[in-house]
Design a protein around this motif. Sequence first.
Motif, PDB file in Angstrom:
ATOM      1  N   LEU A  57      69.635  49.836  61.091  1.00 45.91           N
ATOM      2  CA  LEU A  57      70.565  50.942  61.277  1.00 45.91           C
ATOM      3  C   LEU A  57      70.448  51.527  62.682  1.00 45.91           C
ATOM      4  CD1 LEU A  57      72.602  53.060  60.203  1.00 45.91           C
ATOM      5  CD2 LEU A  57      70.628  54.382  59.423  1.00 45.91           C
ATOM      6  N   VAL A  58      69.234  51.781  63.132  1.00 39.94           N
ATOM      7  CA  VAL A  58      69.023  52.329  64.478  1.00 39.94           C
ATOM      8  C   VAL A  58      69.525  51.344  65.538  1.00 39.94           C
ATOM      9  CG1 VAL A  58      67.240  52.982  66.157  1.00 39.94           C
ATOM     10  CG2 VAL A  58      67.134  53.858  63.812  1.00 39.94           C
ATOM     11  N   THR A  59      69.244  50.063  65.342  1.00 35.41           N
ATOM     12  CA  THR A  59      69.734  49.036  66.274  1.00 35.41           C
ATOM     13  C   THR A  59      71.252  49.048  66.323  1.00 35.41           C
ATOM     14  OG1 THR A  59      67.800  47.662  65.799  1.00 35.41           O
ATOM     15  CG2 THR A  59      69.710  46.559  66.783  1.00 35.41           C
ATOM     16  N   HIS A  60      71.885  49.190  65.172  1.00 31.69           N
ATOM     17  CA  HIS A  60      73.340  49.224  65.083  1.00 31.69           C
ATOM     18  C   HIS A  60      73.902  50.435  65.830  1.00 31.69           C
ATOM     19  CE1 HIS A  60      76.695  47.801  62.141  1.00 31.69           C
ATOM     20  NE2 HIS A  60      77.072  47.718  63.397  1.00 31.69           N
ATOM     21  N   VAL A  61      73.285  51.597  65.619  1.00 29.21           N
ATOM     22  CA  VAL A  61      73.718  52.809  66.311  1.00 29.21           C
ATOM     23  C   VAL A  61      73.569  52.634  67.819  1.00 29.21           C
ATOM     24  CG1 VAL A  61      73.160  55.247  66.718  1.00 29.21           C
ATOM     25  CG2 VAL A  61      73.298  54.375  64.382  1.00 29.21           C
ATOM     26  N   PHE A 108      75.931  51.721  73.128  1.00 25.60           N
ATOM     27  CA  PHE A 108      76.024  50.868  74.318  1.00 25.60           C
ATOM     28  C   PHE A 108      77.471  50.474  74.589  1.00 25.60           C
ATOM     29  CE2 PHE A 108      76.224  46.454  75.936  1.00 25.60           C
ATOM     30  CZ  PHE A 108      75.744  46.679  77.220  1.00 25.60           C
ATOM     31  N   VAL A 109      78.173  50.060  73.553  1.00 29.11           N
ATOM     32  CA  VAL A 109      79.563  49.630  73.725  1.00 29.11           C
ATOM     33  C   VAL A 109      80.436  50.815  74.146  1.00 29.11           C
ATOM     34  CG1 VAL A 109      81.610  48.779  72.506  1.00 29.11           C
ATOM     35  CG2 VAL A 109      79.422  47.609  72.223  1.00 29.11           C
ATOM     36  N   PHE A 110      80.343  51.923  73.426  1.00 30.82           N
ATOM     37  CA  PHE A 110      81.212  53.061  73.716  1.00 30.82           C
ATOM     38  C   PHE A 110      80.857  53.737  75.041  1.00 30.82           C
ATOM     39  CE2 PHE A 110      82.379  57.545  73.554  1.00 30.82           C
ATOM     40  CZ  PHE A 110      83.746  57.425  73.350  1.00 30.82           C
ATOM     41  N   PHE A 111      79.601  54.147  75.171  1.00 26.24           N
ATOM     42  CA  PHE A 111      79.219  54.876  76.379  1.00 26.24           C
ATOM     43  C   PHE A 111      79.099  53.965  77.591  1.00 26.24           C
ATOM     44  CE2 PHE A 111      77.855  57.929  73.103  1.00 26.24           C
ATOM     45  CZ  PHE A 111      78.620  58.999  73.523  1.00 26.24           C
ATOM     46  N   GLY A 112      78.945  52.667  77.353  1.00 30.97           N
ATOM     47  CA  GLY A 112      78.982  51.714  78.465  1.00 30.97           C
ATOM     48  C   GLY A 112      80.331  51.754  79.155  1.00 30.97           C
ATOM     49  N   HIS A 156      76.622  52.417  91.740  1.00 33.48           N
ATOM     50  CA  HIS A 156      76.560  50.972  91.970  1.00 33.48           C
ATOM     51  C   HIS A 156      76.075  50.190  90.751  1.00 33.48           C
ATOM     52  CE1 HIS A 156      77.610  51.421  96.159  1.00 33.48           C
ATOM     53  NE2 HIS A 156      76.743  52.420  96.237  1.00 33.48           N
ATOM     54  N   TRP A 157      75.250  50.814  89.926  1.00 34.23           N
ATOM     55  CA  TRP A 157      74.683  50.093  88.782  1.00 34.23           C
ATOM     56  C   TRP A 157      75.746  49.677  87.766  1.00 34.23           C
ATOM     57  CZ3 TRP A 157      75.137  51.892  83.819  1.00 34.23           C
ATOM     58  CH2 TRP A 157      75.441  53.230  83.650  1.00 34.23           C
ATOM     59  N   VAL A 158      76.907  50.333  87.738  1.00 33.31           N
ATOM     60  CA  VAL A 158      77.931  49.946  86.772  1.00 33.31           C
ATOM     61  C   VAL A 158      78.593  48.622  87.154  1.00 33.31           C
ATOM     62  CG1 VAL A 158      78.367  52.302  86.021  1.00 33.31           C
ATOM     63  CG2 VAL A 158      79.811  51.301  87.811  1.00 33.31           C
ATOM     64  N   ARG A 159      78.273  48.115  88.322  1.00 31.64           N
ATOM     65  CA  ARG A 159      78.798  46.821  88.755  1.00 31.64           C
ATOM     66  C   ARG A 159      77.778  45.693  88.548  1.00 31.64           C
ATOM     67  NH1 ARG A 159      83.562  47.311  91.745  1.00 31.64           N
ATOM     68  NH2 ARG A 159      84.046  49.428  92.376  1.00 31.64           N
ATOM     69  N   ASN A 160      76.656  46.025  87.911  1.00 35.27           N
ATOM     70  CA  ASN A 160      75.622  45.028  87.646  1.00 35.27           C
ATOM     71  C   ASN A 160      76.178  43.936  86.732  1.00 35.27           C
ATOM     72  OD1 ASN A 160      73.466  43.921  85.757  1.00 35.27           O
ATOM     73  ND2 ASN A 160      72.224  44.835  87.375  1.00 35.27           N
ATOM     74  N   PRO A 161      76.158  42.671  87.180  1.00 39.73           N
ATOM     75  CA  PRO A 161      76.758  41.590  86.385  1.00 39.73           C
ATOM     76  C   PRO A 161      76.150  41.423  84.987  1.00 39.73           C
ATOM     77  CG  PRO A 161      76.331  40.850  88.619  1.00 39.73           C
ATOM     78  CD  PRO A 161      75.688  42.201  88.479  1.00 39.73           C
ATOM     79  N   ALA A 162      74.846  41.558  84.849  1.00 38.70           N
ATOM     80  CA  ALA A 162      74.219  41.390  83.532  1.00 38.70           C
ATOM     81  C   ALA A 162      74.707  42.476  82.570  1.00 38.70           C
ATOM     82  CB  ALA A 162      72.700  41.424  83.657  1.00 38.70           C
ATOM     83  N   PHE A 163      74.719  43.707  83.021  1.00 40.44           N
ATOM     84  CA  PHE A 163      75.212  44.823  82.207  1.00 40.44           C
ATOM     85  C   PHE A 163      76.656  44.586  81.802  1.00 40.44           C
ATOM     86  CE2 PHE A 163      77.690  48.864  82.604  1.00 40.44           C
ATOM     87  CZ  PHE A 163      77.349  49.416  81.387  1.00 40.44           C
ATOM     88  N   ARG A 164      77.487  44.187  82.758  1.00 36.89           N
ATOM     89  CA  ARG A 164      78.917  44.027  82.500  1.00 36.89           C
ATOM     90  C   ARG A 164      79.204  42.869  81.552  1.00 36.89           C
ATOM     91  NH1 ARG A 164      82.210  46.583  85.990  1.00 36.89           N
ATOM     92  NH2 ARG A 164      83.782  46.066  84.425  1.00 36.89           N
ATOM     93  N   ILE A 165      78.474  41.762  81.713  1.00 37.58           N
ATOM     94  CA  ILE A 165      78.684  40.610  80.821  1.00 37.58           C
ATOM     95  C   ILE A 165      78.245  40.967  79.401  1.00 37.58           C
ATOM     96  CG2 ILE A 165      77.887  38.265  80.294  1.00 37.58           C
ATOM     97  CD1 ILE A 165      77.928  37.781  83.379  1.00 37.58           C
ATOM     98  N   LEU A 166      77.075  41.611  79.267  1.00 38.35           N
ATOM     99  CA  LEU A 166      76.612  42.038  77.937  1.00 38.35           C
ATOM    100  C   LEU A 166      77.615  42.995  77.297  1.00 38.35           C
ATOM    101  CD1 LEU A 166      72.790  42.616  78.437  1.00 38.35           C
ATOM    102  CD2 LEU A 166      73.876  40.952  76.921  1.00 38.35           C
ATOM    103  N   GLY A 180      79.642  42.060  73.972  1.00 34.89           N
ATOM    104  CA  GLY A 180      79.432  42.932  72.815  1.00 34.89           C
ATOM    105  C   GLY A 180      80.729  43.509  72.295  1.00 34.89           C
ATOM    106  N   THR A 181      81.569  43.972  73.201  1.00 34.03           N
ATOM    107  CA  THR A 181      82.868  44.512  72.804  1.00 34.03           C
ATOM    108  C   THR A 181      83.753  43.412  72.225  1.00 34.03           C
ATOM    109  OG1 THR A 181      82.697  46.188  74.535  1.00 34.03           O
ATOM    110  CG2 THR A 181      84.886  45.798  73.608  1.00 34.03           C
ATOM    111  N   GLY A 182      83.730  42.245  72.842  1.00 34.24           N
ATOM    112  CA  GLY A 182      84.535  41.122  72.353  1.00 34.24           C
ATOM    113  C   GLY A 182      84.165  40.734  70.935  1.00 34.24           C
TER     114      GLY A 182
END
Length: 135
Positions: free
Chosen positions: A15-19, A24-28, A41-51, A55-57
């Motif tokens: 449950l905590v993992t799900h929350v 992550f999806v919403f606030f990301g 600049h961190w919002v352009r990090n490729p690893a963050f953006r791909i994840l 995740g959203t997909g």
Amino acid sequence: MSRESLLIFLADIILVTHVLFVFFVFFGLVAIYLGYYLKWHWVRNPAFRILHLVGTGIVVVQSWFSVICPLTIWEMSLREEVGSESYSGSFIQYWIQNILYYSAPEWVFIVLYTGFGGLVLKSWFLVRPNQFKRK
């Protein structure tokens, strides 16, 4: 620790993992658009953006095919095994209904998830990840 306590503990971890995944999806996405305007600049990090995109997909595709998230299935299965109360339907649908006292047909959530997915996809082009920037 008894078997029942262990199963409830594991269900709570899921449950905590799900929350955390939902956050992550919403606030990301919020962070990506806010970061665009605030020049983070961190919002352009490729690893963050791909994840974030993947995740959203996954959420969007699951909604299109009426597939309940595996995290929900695992959590409910563990709770049912010990006779604990569980819920039916999707994780988001259940919590929105219980927190906001709002009930909607499944198609509403499909439209919302698809629209959210569209915003995430748009963010990929508006706020391009570093290694994918046009030169």
